[in-house]
Design a protein around this motif. Sequence first.
Motif, PDB file in Angstrom:
ATOM      1  N   PHE A 281      14.014   1.735  -2.047  1.00 32.69           N
ATOM      2  CA  PHE A 281      12.680   1.136  -1.897  1.00 32.69           C
ATOM      3  C   PHE A 281      12.190   0.543  -3.216  1.00 32.69           C
ATOM      4  O   PHE A 281      11.316  -0.298  -3.244  1.00 32.69           O
ATOM      5  CB  PHE A 281      11.685   2.159  -1.344  1.00 32.69           C
ATOM      6  CG  PHE A 281      11.289   3.234  -2.322  1.00 32.69           C
ATOM      7  CD1 PHE A 281      12.013   4.396  -2.419  1.00 32.69           C
ATOM      8  CD2 PHE A 281      10.178   3.061  -3.134  1.00 32.69           C
ATOM      9  CE1 PHE A 281      11.653   5.374  -3.322  1.00 32.69           C
ATOM     10  CE2 PHE A 281       9.805   4.040  -4.034  1.00 32.69           C
ATOM     11  CZ  PHE A 281      10.555   5.198  -4.129  1.00 32.69           C
TER      12      PHE A 281
ATOM     13  N   ILE B 249      -5.441  -0.099  -8.377  1.00 28.38           N
ATOM     14  CA  ILE B 249      -4.560   0.922  -8.955  1.00 28.38           C
ATOM     15  C   ILE B 249      -5.329   1.668 -10.016  1.00 28.38           C
ATOM     16  O   ILE B 249      -5.933   1.070 -10.901  1.00 28.38           O
ATOM     17  CB  ILE B 249      -3.297   0.287  -9.546  1.00 28.38           C
ATOM     18  CG1 ILE B 249      -2.432  -0.230  -8.410  1.00 28.38           C
ATOM     19  CG2 ILE B 249      -2.527   1.299 -10.374  1.00 28.38           C
ATOM     20  CD1 ILE B 249      -1.026  -0.573  -8.824  1.00 28.38           C
TER      21      ILE B 249
ATOM     22  N   ASP C 266      -0.357   3.952  -4.806  1.00 29.68           N
ATOM     23  CA  ASP C 266      -0.833   2.642  -4.343  1.00 29.68           C
ATOM     24  C   ASP C 266      -2.063   2.782  -3.463  1.00 29.68           C
ATOM     25  O   ASP C 266      -2.954   1.954  -3.480  1.00 29.68           O
ATOM     26  CB  ASP C 266       0.251   1.944  -3.502  1.00 29.68           C
ATOM     27  CG  ASP C 266       1.486   1.636  -4.320  1.00 29.68           C
ATOM     28  OD1 ASP C 266       1.419   1.760  -5.549  1.00 29.68           O
ATOM     29  OD2 ASP C 266       2.497   1.280  -3.713  1.00 29.68           O
TER      30      ASP C 266
ATOM     31  N   GLU D  49       5.203   7.456  -4.552  1.00 32.94           N
ATOM     32  CA  GLU D  49       4.737   6.234  -5.201  1.00 32.94           C
ATOM     33  C   GLU D  49       3.644   5.547  -4.399  1.00 32.94           C
ATOM     34  O   GLU D  49       2.687   5.021  -4.954  1.00 32.94           O
ATOM     35  CB  GLU D  49       5.914   5.272  -5.403  1.00 32.94           C
ATOM     36  CG  GLU D  49       6.921   5.820  -6.400  1.00 32.94           C
ATOM     37  CD  GLU D  49       7.580   4.726  -7.215  1.00 32.94           C
ATOM     38  OE1 GLU D  49       7.295   3.547  -6.969  1.00 32.94           O
ATOM     39  OE2 GLU D  49       8.377   5.081  -8.106  1.00 32.94           O
ATOM     40  N   LEU D  50       3.810   5.570  -3.083  1.00 30.80           N
ATOM     41  CA  LEU D  50       2.826   4.884  -2.256  1.00 30.80           C
ATOM     42  C   LEU D  50       1.458   5.554  -2.321  1.00 30.80           C
ATOM     43  O   LEU D  50       0.433   4.888  -2.217  1.00 30.80           O
ATOM     44  CB  LEU D  50       3.304   4.810  -0.794  1.00 30.80           C
ATOM     45  CG  LEU D  50       3.731   3.401  -0.383  1.00 30.80           C
ATOM     46  CD1 LEU D  50       4.930   2.973  -1.203  1.00 30.80           C
ATOM     47  CD2 LEU D  50       4.031   3.310   1.084  1.00 30.80           C
ATOM     48  N   LEU D  51       1.465   6.855  -2.495  1.00 31.16           N
ATOM     49  CA  LEU D  51       0.176   7.538  -2.578  1.00 31.16           C
ATOM     50  C   LEU D  51      -0.621   6.965  -3.739  1.00 31.16           C
ATOM     51  O   LEU D  51      -1.828   6.750  -3.631  1.00 31.16           O
ATOM     52  CB  LEU D  51       0.368   9.046  -2.740  1.00 31.16           C
ATOM     53  CG  LEU D  51       0.752   9.762  -1.450  1.00 31.16           C
ATOM     54  CD1 LEU D  51       0.989  11.240  -1.719  1.00 31.16           C
ATOM     55  CD2 LEU D  51      -0.316   9.607  -0.383  1.00 31.16           C
TER      56      LEU D  51
ATOM     57  N   MET E 214       2.607  -1.691   4.725  1.00 30.82           N
ATOM     58  CA  MET E 214       3.370  -1.275   3.546  1.00 30.82           C
ATOM     59  C   MET E 214       4.076   0.053   3.811  1.00 30.82           C
ATOM     60  O   MET E 214       5.277   0.197   3.604  1.00 30.82           O
ATOM     61  CB  MET E 214       2.453  -1.141   2.328  1.00 30.82           C
ATOM     62  CG  MET E 214       3.152  -0.508   1.138  1.00 30.82           C
ATOM     63  SD  MET E 214       2.210  -0.536  -0.395  1.00 30.82           S
ATOM     64  CE  MET E 214       0.888   0.599  -0.054  1.00 30.82           C
TER      65      MET E 214
ATOM     66  N   ARG F  17       5.709  -3.995  -3.885  1.00 32.09           N
ATOM     67  CA  ARG F  17       5.502  -3.441  -2.544  1.00 32.09           C
ATOM     68  C   ARG F  17       4.070  -3.620  -2.081  1.00 32.09           C
ATOM     69  O   ARG F  17       3.793  -3.688  -0.895  1.00 32.09           O
ATOM     70  CB  ARG F  17       5.913  -1.979  -2.491  1.00 32.09           C
ATOM     71  CG  ARG F  17       5.157  -1.102  -3.442  1.00 32.09           C
ATOM     72  CD  ARG F  17       5.481   0.360  -3.231  1.00 32.09           C
ATOM     73  NE  ARG F  17       4.783   1.138  -4.218  1.00 32.09           N
ATOM     74  CZ  ARG F  17       5.267   1.392  -5.424  1.00 32.09           C
ATOM     75  NH1 ARG F  17       6.453   0.951  -5.757  1.00 32.09           N
ATOM     76  NH2 ARG F  17       4.558   2.085  -6.283  1.00 32.09           N
ATOM     77  N   ARG F  18       3.120  -3.700  -3.025  1.00 29.10           N
ATOM     78  CA  ARG F  18       1.734  -3.864  -2.593  1.00 29.10           C
ATOM     79  C   ARG F  18       1.532  -5.202  -1.888  1.00 29.10           C
ATOM     80  O   ARG F  18       0.603  -5.369  -1.106  1.00 29.10           O
ATOM     81  CB  ARG F  18       0.786  -3.705  -3.781  1.00 29.10           C
ATOM     82  CG  ARG F  18       0.576  -2.225  -4.142  1.00 29.10           C
ATOM     83  CD  ARG F  18       0.217  -2.037  -5.585  1.00 29.10           C
ATOM     84  NE  ARG F  18      -1.010  -2.728  -5.961  1.00 29.10           N
ATOM     85  CZ  ARG F  18      -2.225  -2.208  -5.855  1.00 29.10           C
ATOM     86  NH1 ARG F  18      -2.386  -1.005  -5.362  1.00 29.10           N
ATOM     87  NH2 ARG F  18      -3.279  -2.874  -6.229  1.00 29.10           N
TER      88      ARG F  18
END
Lengths: 450, 1020, 139, 314
Positions: free
Chosen positions: D283, D305, C93, C89-91, D269, D289-290
Amino acid sequence: MGKVIQISPITRIEGHAKIAIHLDDRGDVRDTFLHITSLRGFEKFVEGRPAEEIPRIVTRICGICPWMHHLAASKAVDAAFGVTPPPAGSLLREICQLLAHISDKILHFFFLAAPDFVLGPDADYSVRNVMGIVKAAPDLAARIVKMRQLGQMMLERFAGRAIHPVAGVVGGFSRPMLEQERQELLRDAGTLLDFSCYALDFAKDTVFAKYMDVFQEMGTITTGFLGTVDRTSGALRLYDGRQRLMKADGSCTNFEGDSYTDHIGEHVEAWSFGKMPYAKSWQEGFSLDPAAPAGIYRANTLARINVCDGISTPRAQAALEEFRMAFGRPAQQTILYHYARLIELIYVCERVMELLQRPEVTDTRIRAEAGPKAGRGVGIVEAPRGTLIHDYTTDRNGCITKANLIVGTTHNIAPMHMSVKQAATSLIRGGVYDQGILNRIEMAVRAYDP
Amino acid sequence: MILESRKIGSVMVVGGGVTGIQAALDLADAGYFVYLIEKSGAIGGAMAQLDKTFPTNDCAMCIIAPKLVECGRNLNIRIMTLSELAGISGTAGNFTVTVKEQPRFVDLDKCISCGLCAEKCPKNVPDAYNAGTGRRKAIFLKYPQAVPLKYQIDAESCLQLKRPGSCGLCETVCDAAAINFADTEKTHTLSVGALVLAPGFEPFDPEPAGIWGFGKFPNVITSLQLERYLSATGPTEGNLARPSDGKPVRRIAFLQCVGSRDENKCGKGYCSSICCMAAIKGASVAKEHVPGLAAAIFYMDMRTHGKGFDQYYEKAKNELGVRFVRCRVHGVEPQGKNGDLRLRYINEQGRQVEEYYDMVVLSVGLGTPANMLDMADLVGIQMTPSNFAATSDFSPVATSKEGVFTCGTFAGPKDIPQSVIEGSAAAAAVAGFLAPARGEMVRKLSWPQEREVRGEPARTGIFICHCGSNIAGLIDVVAVERYAATLAGVVHVQRNIFACSEDTQQVLINAIREKGLNRIVIAACTPRTHEYLFRATLRAAGLNEYMVEIANIRNHTSWVHPGNPQAATAKACDLVRMAVAKIALSVPLAPITVPIIQKGLVIGGGLAGLTAALSLAEQGFTVHLVEKTNRLGGNSLNLKHTYTGEHVPMKVAKLIDRVLVNEHIILHSETVVSGVEGHVGNFKTTLKNANGRSRTVEHGIGIVATGGKIYAPDEYGYKTIQRVVTSLEFDKLHDLKETHVKRGKSFVFIQCVGSRDEERMYCSKVCCTHSVQSAIELKREDSSRNVYILYRDMRTYGERESLYKKARQMGVVFINYELHGKPRVTSNGKSIDVELWDHVLHRPLLIKADMVILAAAIVANRDAENLARLYKIPLEQNGFFQEAHAKLRPVDCTTDGMFVAGIAHYPKPVDESVAQALAASARAATILSRQEVTLDAIKAIVDPAFCDGCGLCIDVCPYHAITLLEKAAKGAQAVKIVVVNEAQCKGCGLCQGTCPKRGVSIAGFTLDQLRDQVRAALQA
Amino acid sequence: MGFEPKIIAFCCNWCSYAAADLAGTSRIQYPHNVRIIRVMCSGMVHPELVLDALSHGADGVMVIGCHLGECHYQDGNHKALARSDMITELLDDMGYENERYSISWVSSSEPDRLARAFTNMTERIRKMGPVDLQNPAGQ
Amino acid sequence: MAVRAVLEWLNSCSGCEIAILNIGEALIPLVSEHLDIVHAPILMDHKCLGQCGEGSEIEIPEADIGIVSGGVANTEHLEVLLAMREKCRLLIALGTCATHGGIPALMNGQGLGEGIKGVFATSGTDPCSVPDVGVPAALDRVYACDEKVRIDLFLPGCPPNPALIAEVLTAVAQGRDPVQPGKSVCDTCQVLREGKGAVSKVRRFLVNADYNAEEPVQRMRCLLEQGFMCMGPVTAAGCAAAGLPPSCIRVGVPCRGCFGPVRRDGNQMLDMMNALASNGIDFKSVVDRRSLLRFSGAHGLLRQIRTRPVRERG
């Protein structure tokens, strides 16, 4: 084509702005522009964020008055989530707001504006500043530094941080006040009240007596005013109350915060990032022409002093009465912003002492439990620089879908622009100008405390 | 003074299967030198042939391979392959043994197992490792992970050996010159103090008897063959296809008890114990491989009596949809020409059924082959009627001959965990027997003084291995050499034909010394097999052993990109660059030594605890034995006879006597554990006695043997009807010749009371045998009695089957019931009515009973939870202690230095409790026999410059090795930091992967090292 | 010449690294684009390494650990998996295509499976093309 | 000898400047003895385009040290920063906006240009286009100063700690290396910590933390261990006043990371989410989270995004 004089940047103000003075071939002022050059876009980037986090983000709109944004946002999110803070929660918030006003006023008057008065508007630019005051009047300098610091430290000791605070939370406040803290704050507030009385006396002696006439011509325009007053008494209020919009003729309309969009519109000019709020409800449109302004009103200290029916604390009320005797209601001279500021300084010191003496101030029930939900909330406080409006809409998860912010200063962008034009037009003739003249034009801006 | 005849501190272990390996490792680690004799070309035994293991479905090879490697590397184990015992003389403690070693025709020292020989070998033969399902060459590697990883020539198939001059291709292609056609049989004479016989078993061969058409119908295979078909390294790479036509298998049947419980066709009366689970596993795994596969298991009794087995069974039945059919199959016949098979059987409703299958798997049993019987004869030990080594239930690993021990399937059919337990148990028995000679024969290495290289700039030496032509044949090693010389910090580059050869090690040592190298990169094969070698070389050169990095340019490069020399060369350069980048950040690491308190703590004074304590004491270690009651013996005090008929009270009394007189054992009775600190080698346990007084004892290891207890039933009228009793109560009444028992004419035993139900989905393991024994006794006393055993599956596993057979012969009536149709027990005050459905007669049945005996479950002790918490040993869901690994570490706990034995681990009979207690003792002795443990330096290191004690790593550590420490420092404020207990840390690096600020890193694998490796890989 | 992706594979010493060794022994071929980095456990790989690799020119990153339940260190691969879901998921972001990252499980005796994983990843990345570091999402 | 100093502010809120003032009485000797401030728009009247507004290029006086607050978001910021770099021997990035983009870099999450357009298109605003006369043009995103010029000293914080500013200025004036914290907020946080394992989800800060204000903070359980998102572990220390816990923790409010990452090139992050995931904390319970990059979205960390077609997953 005539030349353009660029006062860049405007100094000793909070924020990024410059003045461009366009001269015609004869060297007379053809036009002036107050360019607000900075834009960060808080309204957009708060979108999508959990609403309870917003009070901790929007503080960064202004490092001088972060408490105002912090609390306006907290109030707005309370409203969106439909929670009412317990009495002690609101009380602690207001105390912090008042303390923040104290430092802010000392900063503005003594650090930013005073060099023009203490050292003179024509003093050399390199010494016409607070360091200059330190050299020229070390005792005064030491006192103002100490007093401003005291206000900041009172906040820091109690609420953790003076700059970019965190203790205001949706539903109330994050920590209760202990009895010992209450007593210390009371003691320090007493010291500050003494200083604020001294400050007004000092200003009456050294500033207004001396410069009143000089500044009569400088930046004076005729406008309406916006401020917050007590719902029942109509007295000056900073944390909570209802909004009052006064026309230049002294007639008033009152409205509740969440209907602000019925009364206030936001106008944009291509030469400034600062939006210009105007009185939409007057239905006269928007015009920046100093000769025939339309929709223009002012906010900030002078506005508040003008719109209120009185002040609920004795010393400030006495000062207000004296002020009205001298300048009438509404008073229009721009330099009177400084005067009104010092009256307000006395008020906040008195008010903070009054609040600290209320028994519920040490109550430990300080926060109501909030749950994320969809809604809209408008939070309004009176910031040093004017009526501060935060308006948020949230979705089911309690995240921001829409935000609108009217920052205190922006109410005065149009008036400042007009004041600058007025000052420049009257001061620059036939292409003759110097540093002193340019500084006087800047002083018109500084009075507003942008 | 009588002089004891001198004992020799070396041991011969016969058999290199998992059992023998375990015995060898435990012995070597406890201070004995071991000769490990293996008949074939490599150790590993039957387990190495398995695909998956039950009940965890672990990959068999993955879990055994590390043990193989460990065995291969152990300085005190000499593996002798292709060897067999040929003679034995002398006396216990001092035997002389002759060993015959068959020629391998390949030089063990020279072969680098590159496989070129096999590639070229023209002779193709069936592969025994693949149970005949695949083929191999005449020169072959037994299997890819074999230890030793060396080729061998099968003399019977080799063309050159049969007709010299006819081939010899392998010799020509072997760069290492390892082929030796002139190799001959050798005889070795060795002196050992004791022998451990662990030659294992042979699967039953259904071909001679033509069972179910095996040998005739290609799609009838054995369970072992199925393992190979399912294995990724098998002949079909895990594809399940019909041998007849290669068509995918859609329907598969398993026929149980082939070569077990069948004296008529197979001549084997005993139960092989493992085949039920093996079939469930086979069916489950096959269903995983082939979605939609229909799998059916045809059986008599499902014998899933081990830990976690019933859950595995239930899962297969209820979740995976494996069909279980209780019946006798009548026939397996071909249907048509394509290999379809028709099965005929009578189902539980009594109807004749026909079904069609693509594949029929025969669940073949275990047995002892003739050559092993010969060996038993040669050594002179007694065998049981079923042809397994005869032992006592109280000394399950001692043979009839002093100094000769046995373990594993040679001593009776059993699964892997039990075999491993016995391997360790045999080690304990040997260690007890040879205690005076401990440490006499072991070898130790010594090293020169290490040169301090900290602070020096990198002086990296790179050695590029040709590996004969394995690397140099594809990769342009000269180009790699030229490139390597351009890298930062590199001062020396050299190519070697074989980097791992003995003479190259000297070349390395010289280069390190002469050029002042402080970092070494070897571009060769895999660090997993060769790192230890080069580390040793560095130590010999006086350089810290951790200053070497291996670039795997063979296994990961030349061997996998054969068609692309250019890309392979480029990749080799990359790998070298990555290794140089990584080693640049390496620092010398000091091996970590932890002193060991050479004392043990045994918790629980039952049979297991007593046995463990005594075994440790007899090995010479001081033992604290903690018992919470005022009486030793535990549950064994309630037992009368073991299944072989040994008298329990007498044996236990003897055992208690020996414990009480042993001066090494300190008994703490009426005492419980109340506090624990420390870790392996250095535990501090606080004991609290009945008077509330506490004392703290220090110990290096702990053995938990807290037993279990009998389930108190609330079913079958136990609490309301007077003559409904539990089996233990019945034993007492029976023993006391109580009137109702004495006069009783009708006895009903109800099995699985509290076992194998939703609340306790496990088998209590001992109850079937126990009831059968009681039934026999009742019948023996009065054959006119009616004795009924109501059961779900008769689990008289192994040689216990003979009791079941005897009971049937004596007229005990066995009636099957299912979980959903439990018997109903009521009483009208006089007699007891037991009602149930008879599956054979297909009608309800009413038995008038004088007495109903409930085979109540064994349940875990509640106080286990306290110990579990104190020692940080997890409990499984039924409250028994969880072992470190269900298969290969059955007595170790996840907390290092803690072991478990007896019923505290899982319900089990006397012999298995004793074996596990001995095993725990052996495992404990591997620690206690040393003054200190040397631990690998690959450990988590806390960097005080970055760690600030945020505590994020604490709960991530699987070994509880990290604790938060508050240090008084920095003015008034305390500083928080984590500390790593080096003894507990295993270097997995979960902390490193978690820490947001490089506060903790794994030596040799720091984040900076990994990052630089990544970046080096990406430099074009 | 076409695009030759560079792929970083963090391989656990006890399973996938061993499987890669076995792939060699068994002469199983796979694309030469993969660079294996040996780690003691898939749970040792800090996600920072994944990002660092992508930002330094790796076109794909793989983490390959033991099958769930077979971790040499009890549950390191579960930690790796938990992180992995997060990384995926962070990728997004961070502007990377999350298909450039993969986690898989390979036991030490599954060289085929490993080779297949390498091949699939290489093919997948080949189709995606290189990471545009200025605009990693490839919009 | 006093050292010549210049101060400038870019995409900032003036909190950093107030923090300088909050040095308090110690500021007087600092500015009157150690420093000779020759340019500082918030305090004094030196103009960039000449005192009479006649200049055309930005002029910053030569100085020994330059202190710049705020990130770089438009052409004017960039010009000022470049001029600062040119004229200052030692350039100090003051505050998290300057070191990591700060709150304004949140705009990078949606794109600076897009965001600005949005600001002028709110429902309360009269129809208009984005102002472009006499105002500087926006860059493509908000940058930290070190993305544009070399920075010699980083002094993060939102606001920076006055005591640390004083230390840095004094040290520079005295010609020595300043003492700055190198660890995370947790280093100065004295709360009770017992392990994070019990937490399975992160809670939103909708109720106050469990603590007794009468007791010292040492008796309060770590806020992360109470289940609140506290970014202390991934945030550089420095906010705490001498001898006191971190400024937010002190009032029972979890850290939001205003000093930026612990290591200058860290990713708050990633580090935080990883620490949560590693500890078995879901999580996905982190609502936004950003936002964990709310102070450090520059350096390309916070990006717009992307919307891309869903690919078939194999």
